[in-house]
Write an enzyme that holds these catalytic residues in place. Structure first.
Site, PDB file in Angstrom:
ATOM      1  N   GLY A 136       0.934   3.368  -4.660  1.00  0.00           N
ATOM      2  CA  GLY A 136      -0.164   3.893  -3.842  1.00  0.00           C
ATOM      3  C   GLY A 136       0.372   4.877  -2.813  1.00  0.00           C
ATOM      4  O   GLY A 136       1.423   4.640  -2.219  1.00  0.00           O
ATOM      5  N   ALA A 185      12.173  15.289   4.879  1.00  0.00           N
ATOM      6  CA  ALA A 185      13.440  14.926   5.524  1.00  0.00           C
ATOM      7  C   ALA A 185      14.551  14.762   4.488  1.00  0.00           C
ATOM      8  O   ALA A 185      15.687  15.198   4.704  1.00  0.00           O
ATOM      9  CB  ALA A 185      13.261  13.638   6.331  1.00  0.00           C
ATOM     10  N   VAL A 186      14.218  14.166   3.350  1.00  0.00           N
ATOM     11  CA  VAL A 186      15.221  13.992   2.289  1.00  0.00           C
ATOM     12  C   VAL A 186      15.714  15.378   1.833  1.00  0.00           C
ATOM     13  O   VAL A 186      16.919  15.638   1.745  1.00  0.00           O
ATOM     14  CB  VAL A 186      14.624  13.213   1.080  1.00  0.00           C
ATOM     15  CG1 VAL A 186      15.528  13.315  -0.149  1.00  0.00           C
ATOM     16  CG2 VAL A 186      14.393  11.743   1.452  1.00  0.00           C
ATOM     17  N   GLU A 194       6.004  -2.112  -2.719  1.00  0.00           N
ATOM     18  CA  GLU A 194       6.704  -3.260  -3.302  1.00  0.00           C
ATOM     19  C   GLU A 194       7.036  -3.073  -4.788  1.00  0.00           C
ATOM     20  O   GLU A 194       8.160  -3.294  -5.223  1.00  0.00           O
ATOM     21  CB  GLU A 194       5.791  -4.477  -3.135  1.00  0.00           C
ATOM     22  CG  GLU A 194       6.466  -5.666  -2.545  1.00  0.00           C
ATOM     23  CD  GLU A 194       5.824  -6.927  -3.079  1.00  0.00           C
ATOM     24  OE1 GLU A 194       4.629  -6.893  -3.432  1.00  0.00           O
ATOM     25  OE2 GLU A 194       6.543  -7.941  -3.155  1.00  0.00           O
ATOM     26  N   SER A 238       7.250  -0.327  -6.464  1.00  0.00           N
ATOM     27  CA  SER A 238       8.202   0.785  -6.641  1.00  0.00           C
ATOM     28  C   SER A 238       9.616   0.330  -6.316  1.00  0.00           C
ATOM     29  O   SER A 238      10.589   0.759  -6.958  1.00  0.00           O
ATOM     30  CB  SER A 238       7.814   1.949  -5.735  1.00  0.00           C
ATOM     31  OG  SER A 238       6.452   2.223  -5.879  1.00  0.00           O
ATOM     32  N   ASP A 282       0.248  -1.478   3.230  1.00  0.00           N
ATOM     33  CA  ASP A 282       0.081  -2.935   3.312  1.00  0.00           C
ATOM     34  C   ASP A 282       1.095  -3.630   4.226  1.00  0.00           C
ATOM     35  O   ASP A 282       0.882  -4.749   4.655  1.00  0.00           O
ATOM     36  CB  ASP A 282       0.199  -3.564   1.912  1.00  0.00           C
ATOM     37  CG  ASP A 282      -0.993  -3.219   1.038  1.00  0.00           C
ATOM     38  OD1 ASP A 282      -1.908  -2.542   1.532  1.00  0.00           O
ATOM     39  OD2 ASP A 282      -1.004  -3.628  -0.137  1.00  0.00           O
ATOM     40  N   GLY A 336     -10.513  -6.552  18.927  1.00  0.00           N
ATOM     41  CA  GLY A 336     -11.215  -7.683  19.537  1.00  0.00           C
ATOM     42  C   GLY A 336     -12.237  -8.287  18.598  1.00  0.00           C
ATOM     43  O   GLY A 336     -13.301  -8.753  19.043  1.00  0.00           O
ATOM     44  N   ASN A 359     -23.115  -8.240  19.283  1.00  0.00           N
ATOM     45  CA  ASN A 359     -22.440  -7.917  18.017  1.00  0.00           C
ATOM     46  C   ASN A 359     -21.338  -8.914  17.732  1.00  0.00           C
ATOM     47  O   ASN A 359     -20.839  -9.570  18.656  1.00  0.00           O
ATOM     48  CB  ASN A 359     -21.853  -6.496  18.045  1.00  0.00           C
ATOM     49  CG  ASN A 359     -20.627  -6.415  18.923  1.00  0.00           C
ATOM     50  OD1 ASN A 359     -19.553  -6.889  18.552  1.00  0.00           O
ATOM     51  ND2 ASN A 359     -20.756  -5.840  20.106  1.00  0.00           N
TER      52      ASN A 359
HETATM   53  O1  F6P Z   1      -0.711  -1.233  -2.402  1.00  0.00           O
HETATM   54  C1  F6P Z   1      -1.475  -0.524  -1.487  1.00  0.00           C
HETATM   55  C2  F6P Z   1      -2.941  -0.660  -1.761  1.00  0.00           C
HETATM   56  O2  F6P Z   1      -3.520   0.194  -0.837  1.00  0.00           O
HETATM   57  C3  F6P Z   1      -3.533  -2.063  -1.674  1.00  0.00           C
HETATM   58  O3  F6P Z   1      -3.818  -2.486  -0.393  1.00  0.00           O
HETATM   59  C4  F6P Z   1      -4.754  -1.929  -2.535  1.00  0.00           C
HETATM   60  O4  F6P Z   1      -5.151  -3.164  -3.055  1.00  0.00           O
HETATM   61  C5  F6P Z   1      -4.298  -1.033  -3.615  1.00  0.00           C
HETATM   62  O5  F6P Z   1      -3.297  -0.220  -3.040  1.00  0.00           O
HETATM   63  C6  F6P Z   1      -5.347  -0.174  -4.260  1.00  0.00           C
HETATM   64  O6  F6P Z   1      -4.744   0.561  -5.262  1.00  0.00           O
HETATM   65  P1  F6P Z   1      -5.426   1.709  -6.128  1.00  0.00           P
HETATM   66  O7  F6P Z   1      -5.522   2.921  -5.258  1.00  0.00           O
HETATM   67  O8  F6P Z   1      -4.492   1.909  -7.259  1.00  0.00           O
HETATM   68  O9  F6P Z   1      -6.759   1.207  -6.521  1.00  0.00           O
END
Ligand code: F6P
Length: 326
Positions: free
Chosen positions: A15, A26-27, A107, A109, A131, A189, A219
Site C-alpha cells: 500500500g 533521499a535514496v 509488513e 513487503s 498502519d 477526544g 455529540n
Molecule cells: O496496509 C495498509 C492498508 O492501508 C490497510 O490499513 C488497509 O487494510 C489496506 O492497506 C487496504 O489495501 P488496498 O488499498 O489494497 O485495498
C-alpha cells in the site's frame, strides 16, 4: 583500468504511504553523491520480477518530495510469495549486477525482502505503511500524515455531530493493528476506540452513550479500526442494543492513504533513505532501517518478520484514563 561503478536498486511496494517519494528521493540523491548508479523498479515486486526499471538521476526525483503516493508506483503482488517468482527476481538482480536492493514498504513487503535475503540477495528495508504495524521501528513512513488526516476528518465530523445531536462511528484503516484508531481517538477526544488488541463490550458502550445523551452532551464519537470490526457492524449492534443518539457511520477509507506528507514524514523518510544507502556502503544487508527513539538503527529482517509490533502499553492505559471506554 576505469573503476567499475557500483549499482543498487530501489522499489516501493504494498500500500502506498505519504512520504514514500521523499524516501526514494533521499535514496537516489545519496547514492549519486556516493558515486553509485541507482535503478528504480516500477510497481514494486511486480516490476522487479518483470524487469521494469530505469536508471534514475538527480532531476528524476526533483519536485516529488511534497507529493503523496509514489512516483515509482506500487503493487500488491501476492505471487511474490511463490519461490519460483522470487527466483525470477533474483535473476533480474544478478543480470543487472545490483549490489543491493532497497525495498520501501509495509509488513508484506518486508517479508518479501526477507525472502530475497534468504536467497542471498543483499537487501535493505525501509518501513513505510500508514498502519504502523512493522516490528522494530517506532514509526513507519506515512503514519503521521494519516493520523493528521484522520484527526482533521474527525474534527470536521464533530461539527455536524454537535449540530444534529448525533453519535458518529468512524471507521479507520489498520487491517491488523488498532494503532491509527487508538491514537486518533486519544487526539480527538473520542468517547471510544474499538481495536483488535482489546476485547470490546458493546453493552457498556451503549449504556455510556445513553448516559451522555441524557446528560445533554450534543455529540459522541466512536472510532473503530477496520481490523476489529466494520463501522456498519458497529452501527447495527448499537441500534440493536438501543442507543438514544441518532447514529451515523463514516468510513474514511483511502482518504487516509494519500495527501501531501507532513513535515515529520518528510524528515523520517529522508533520514531512512539516507541511512539505507549508508548502511549499504558500510557493507550491511538483510536489515531494515528503524527509528528507535531518536536513533536510526539497523534491525535484522529476521527479527522484524518473526515479531509482532504491539501498541505501547502506556497508550492503552492512557486511553483508558482519558476516555470512557477503550
Ligand atoms: O496496509 C495498509 C492498508 O492501508 C490497510 O490499513 C488497509 O487494510 C489496506 O492497506 C487496504 O489495501 P488496498 O488499498 O489494497 O485495498
Amino acid at each position: 583500468m576505469p573503476r567499475r561503478v557500483r549499482k543498487i536498486g530501489v522499489l516501493t511496494s504494498g500500500g502506498d504511504s505519504p512520504g514514500m517519494n521523499a524516501a526514494v528521493r533521499a535514496v537516489v540523491r545519496t547514492a549519486l553523491e556516493e558515486g553509485l548508479k541507482i535503478f528504480g523498479f516500477q510497481m514494486g515486486y511486480r516490476g522487479l520480477v518483470n524487469g521494469i526499471f530505469r536508471e534514475l538521476d538527480f532531476e528524476d526525483v526533483g519536485g516529488i518530495l511534497q507529493k503523496g503516493g509514489t512516483f515509482l508506483q506500487t503493487a500488491r503482488f501476492k505471487e511474490f510469495e511463490r519461490e519460483e517468482v522470487q527466483d525470477q527476481a533474483v535473476d533480474v538482480i544478478e543480470d543487472l549486477e545490483l549490489e543491493s536492493l532497497i525495498i520501501i514498504g509495509g509488513e508484506g513487503s518486508i517479508h518479501g525482502a526477507y525472502a530475497l535475503s534468504r536467497k542471498g540477495v543483499p537487501v535493505i528495508g525501509i518501513p513505510a505503511s500508514i498502519d504502523n504495524d512493522i516490528y522494530g521501528t517506532d514509526d513507519s513512513i506515512g503514519v503521521d500524515t494519516a493520523l493528521n488526516t484522520i484527526v482533521r476528518a474527525v474534527d470536521t465530523i464533530k461539527d455536524t455531530a454537535s449540530s444534529h445531536g448525533r453519535a458518529f462511528i468512524i471507521e479507520v484503516m489498520g487491517h491488523n493493528s488498532g494503532y491509527l484508531a487508538l491514537l486518533s481517538a486519544i487526539a480527538t477526544g473520542a468517547e471510544a476506540a474499538i481495536i483488535p488488541e482489546k476485547e470490546f463490550d458493546y453493552r457498556t458502550l451503549a449504556k455510556r452513550l445513553n448516559k451522555r445523551y441524557r446528560e445533554g452532551l450534543t455529540n459522541s464519537i466512536v472510532i473503530v479500526s477496520e481490523g476489529a470490526a466494520r463501522g456498519f457492524h458497529v452501527l447495527k449492534t448499537l441500534n440493536e442494543l438501543g442507543v438514544d443518539y441518532e447514529l451515523r457511520v463514516t468510513v474514511l477509507g483511502h482518504l487516509q492513504r494519500g495527501g501531501s506528507p507532513t513535515f515529520y514524514d518528510r524528515i523520517i523518510a529522508s533520514r531512512f533513505g539516507y541511512r539505507a544507502v549508508h548502511a549499504f556502503l558500510s557493507g550491511k544487508s538483510g536489515v531494515m532501517v528503524a527509528k528507535q527513539c531518536d536513533n536510526y538503527n539497523l534491525v535484522s529482517l529476521e527479527e522484524v518478520v518473526n515479531n509482532r509490533k504491539e501498541i505501547p502499553e502506556e497508550y492503552l492505559k492512557m486511553a483508558e484514563t482519558l476516555m470512557w471506554e477503550y
